[in-house]
Design an enzyme around this catalytic site. Sequence first.
Site, PDB file in Angstrom:
ATOM      1  N   SER A 119      23.817  29.894  -7.880  1.00 38.35           N
ATOM      2  CA  SER A 119      23.575  28.462  -7.686  1.00 38.35           C
ATOM      3  C   SER A 119      23.618  27.712  -8.999  1.00 38.35           C
ATOM      4  O   SER A 119      22.938  28.081  -9.955  1.00 38.35           O
ATOM      5  CB  SER A 119      22.211  28.245  -7.040  1.00 38.35           C
ATOM      6  OG  SER A 119      22.287  28.527  -5.683  1.00 38.35           O
ATOM      7  N   ASP A 151      22.261  17.621  -4.307  1.00 33.99           N
ATOM      8  CA  ASP A 151      21.894  18.928  -4.860  1.00 33.99           C
ATOM      9  C   ASP A 151      22.433  19.159  -6.273  1.00 33.99           C
ATOM     10  O   ASP A 151      22.945  20.233  -6.585  1.00 33.99           O
ATOM     11  CB  ASP A 151      22.349  20.052  -3.902  1.00 33.99           C
ATOM     12  CG  ASP A 151      21.601  21.359  -4.163  1.00 33.99           C
ATOM     13  OD1 ASP A 151      20.736  21.383  -5.072  1.00 33.99           O
ATOM     14  OD2 ASP A 151      21.886  22.361  -3.482  1.00 33.99           O
ATOM     15  N   HIS A 157      18.406  22.292  -6.393  1.00 26.67           N
ATOM     16  CA  HIS A 157      17.500  23.283  -5.796  1.00 26.67           C
ATOM     17  C   HIS A 157      17.096  24.371  -6.781  1.00 26.67           C
ATOM     18  O   HIS A 157      16.119  25.071  -6.565  1.00 26.67           O
ATOM     19  CB  HIS A 157      18.065  23.852  -4.478  1.00 26.67           C
ATOM     20  CG  HIS A 157      19.160  24.853  -4.604  1.00 26.67           C
ATOM     21  ND1 HIS A 157      20.460  24.589  -4.235  1.00 26.67           N
ATOM     22  CD2 HIS A 157      19.155  26.136  -5.020  1.00 26.67           C
ATOM     23  CE1 HIS A 157      21.193  25.665  -4.422  1.00 26.67           C
ATOM     24  NE2 HIS A 157      20.422  26.627  -4.890  1.00 26.67           N
TER      25      HIS A 157
END
Lengths: 515, 528
Positions: free
Chosen positions: A208, A129, A98
Amino acid sequence: MKQSPVFLPLVAACCLSPVFAQDKSQETPQDAPPPRSRPLASTAQAIDVAAGDSDNIVNIDVSMLFPDYREPWNAGTPSGGSGTGFMIGKNRFLTNAHVVSNATRIVIRTTNDPAPHPARIVHIAHDCDLAIVEAINGTDFEKLETFQLGDIPKLNTEVSVIGYPIGGERISVTRGVVSRIDFRPYSHTGVDSHLAIQIDAAINPGNSGGPVLQNGMVVGVAFQGYNGRVAQNVGYMIPTPVIKRFLKDIEDGHYDHYVDLAISDFTIENPAQLKALKLTNDGIGVIVADVEPAGSVGTLLKSSDVLLSVDDSPVYNNGLVRVDGELMDMNEVVERKFAGDTVNIKYQRDGEKKEATVTLKRFAPYLTLGEQYNQRPRYVMHAGLVFQPMDKNLMDAHQIRDGTVNYWFDNFLTQKLYKERPEVVILTNVLPDDVNSYLQRSFPAIVDEINGVKIKALADVQEALKKPGDNPDFIVIKLLEKGRPLVLKRSLAAEAQQRIMKNYNIEEDSYLGNE
Amino acid sequence: MKAFRFLITVGGLACVPFTSGQEPEKGLPVQPSPIDKSRAPASALTLEKAVLATAPTVRSDSLLKVNVTYQSYSPHLPWQKLSPGARLGLGVVLDKNRVLVTGQMVADATYIELELPESGQKIPAKVVGVDYEANLALLEAAYSGERSKIFFSDLKPMQIESKAHVGDNLSIWQTGRVGELIVTLLHVSKVMTSAYVLPGSNFLVYEGQGIVRTEGNSFTLPVIKGGKLAGLLLRYDSKNQVTTVLPGIIIEHFLKDMADRKNEGFPSLGIEVQPTMDEQFREYLGLKPSQGGMYVSGVSKGGTAAALGVEKKDILLNINGFKIDSRGDYEDPEFGRLSMSHIVRGRAYVGEKVKMVVLRNGKEVTLEGKLTRKNPKDNIVWPYLFDRGPNYVVEGGLVFQELTKPYLQAFGEDANGTVLRLSHLAEHPEEYEKQGRKKFVFLSAVLPTPATQGYERIGGLLVKSVNGKMINDLSDLDKAFQEGKDGLDVVEFEDMPKKIYLDAASVDRENTALLKGAYRIGSLKRIE
């Protein structure tokens, strides 16, 4: 913010999207970083940024284009964001999918180095992901030490999260313990669930893709958490079994995705179930509630079969199996395998025990229900009528409120509608023009037939429009569960096409994805 | 709560909570009102004149206050009722001491009373006849006898005025605190057809502009023309100041229907039609420009049109001698351009002959037959449920119901999951009707009991069979549960998890326990 589809009807799971673009121009210039000589961040150890301790944990700055599903011929909306990545091989950085989804330009930066390093995606796996990026000129990163992957950490042991979250420019460290190990939905697509580890170290936007460390080893990749209004100190990392599977999958140079049994199970708790299914009360066996015909066991299992074991791991009445000593969802056995691998299934049908070995494959229809990335929206525009394939991106963009379309989307898997129409085509818009002025209230609707040809994919639309139907002078479009067919005089439609493309600034009359 | 559109959207007066005092005038003595007294002393002449000029003490001897307490059944726990509420409106006295109100007014009524506006005297009333589709109801005193005779002694029946036209001035009557008449002028600006209360029930309406004030008892208001009843206020949109009136012609139709005591209701065609104004579509259909016509896109099972042999793709050209244009209108001799639905709904009665001309494969075909009305009970999905509870069966804690529109409406607009699936079934039942289903029987809830252990999280599932027997309605299910084998009951659903199993002895035991238990179930089934 994204709604997690199955397990959290009231609680919003918030993906830690890299929404905060960071301006790096203020950073102090320094010499090229020296090679690092000691393992980073055993839990009690200080991190010396100036000494290059954190040079192999990089900030990934991304410019992106969000595709425009409402005006599918347009480029989309430019946006930007940043996340974290870390070295797992020579000039190979692991991060979240992402972080780099829909990217048009990727730049890697470190705290110690003023230079931006343009980068590109090597592999991207939306279903778990994860992604690998590399610097286009990787010489600066070749000498840096790479991280090693550890195992699943134990509950209540300490971990550190390192990355570039909001709240400043430079590298950040937070610390917490392993709170829970569970099978969870991954918010990036919204339809994939894998093992995920919950930690209570603060994870914020920008973290992230960053490493979660324990004793100098990577035990996970920070990737999602909850909005602070929903739950506190609940962050999730992708654990190493998922990372290792991804790395193994791409060894042959391309990513083959997860495989799936594609069945739904139903717990055995009621004594009447044991009696009806002729089962002994030993806690083994779960009811097969639903089988996807297009899945790996589509021709083997039937609903009301009882699944007894997967690869010799007994399946308990609640659908769990024991993996590495822990009770986990039975999917975990299949999760760790690859397309083309086999799995041994023991099951019981009408009181009779059976066994089979099946070859695992990917179950593609579920993708329709999940968010998709790095895809240019596909469409066909004819005489102002815009046809697009039904998927989650489209449903969200158009905010569709139509009984039939919503039913088809909602029941695409549960009622096996994909068998009839692998790709549902929706009339999403009618661009007003003289040729279609009586058709402007006919969308959204599912396209059933065009000129007598049943529409099972977007490409069929393009073909069917050219075909003569029952009357060659007309194009006849039948919409599903709508009152009357849409009828266009072929000559008028052809005449209008160029005019509409010019008026509505449409460069190409279709994009079918075969670029 | 039933998704029920109330008449007056302003101020919440339409639906007063039961507990907030539905009778504000309760304490007033039965005697001339204070206003009358205040006027009696000789005050300044000019003031007296002004008062008289602007507000003459006009009363009507044909109006009554109607106070209704209503209570509907719970869609989710169908053996019990929801909290009661109140509706306060006005009724119009007709001959034989009957009182006309809207159907909405008495829906799910538990107690109805009539009140004299001036004196406040009250008597209980009952419904003589009601048509929820046409939204009209007739009331009379609950008990005949001296009390009722005295009550009606000073009241005079009002006549019905069945005609009104665009440009006419009507007046809306309301009563004030002590029965004085409050008159609001209503200029008719449109005569058209529109849905009444139930979706799909299109009837004639008058529309007018003007502000309607909120008073007590505003739920149903009479609309008057020349001293006669020209209609009842159907709804008032306070934002746009649009008043919609249920017209006299429909009231006449209703009264005529009531008079023969057969109560057959208003006929309908049972077809879905589409306009043909689109020239390209007309050319494709082979329609001449002068031909008009509506494209038939659906014919409902068991309706008038189906019986006449109307088919999908027919083009409807003419009904009972009235030519249908490409918009679906015809020229009504009384009201001008009107939707074709009025030819059947407003101008004709159940049992009368009907003649339709359709264009089929380029040829005109004449179809003849009798007008019918589809009994709501004959629909696979109950279209509405008033004055009764939903059908249900409880077995060991599993609650089964027949699908109703009110059940689906209780979930609101943004339905998903099993509710969206049930809604879709309700909209497109054709395939299931062919299979012979009379009703959609579904598992609406699971009450947690030892018999339903493990099934607490399922619901909204369409039942296919029970103990191997196909389930076409609830009485099938009720019977099938008595035919379990080997001490087991097997329920098969159309949807996941497909089959569940129950221990028959355990079901019997829990049924007994449920009757006295926490869920206050008085009866394990209602099949009416």
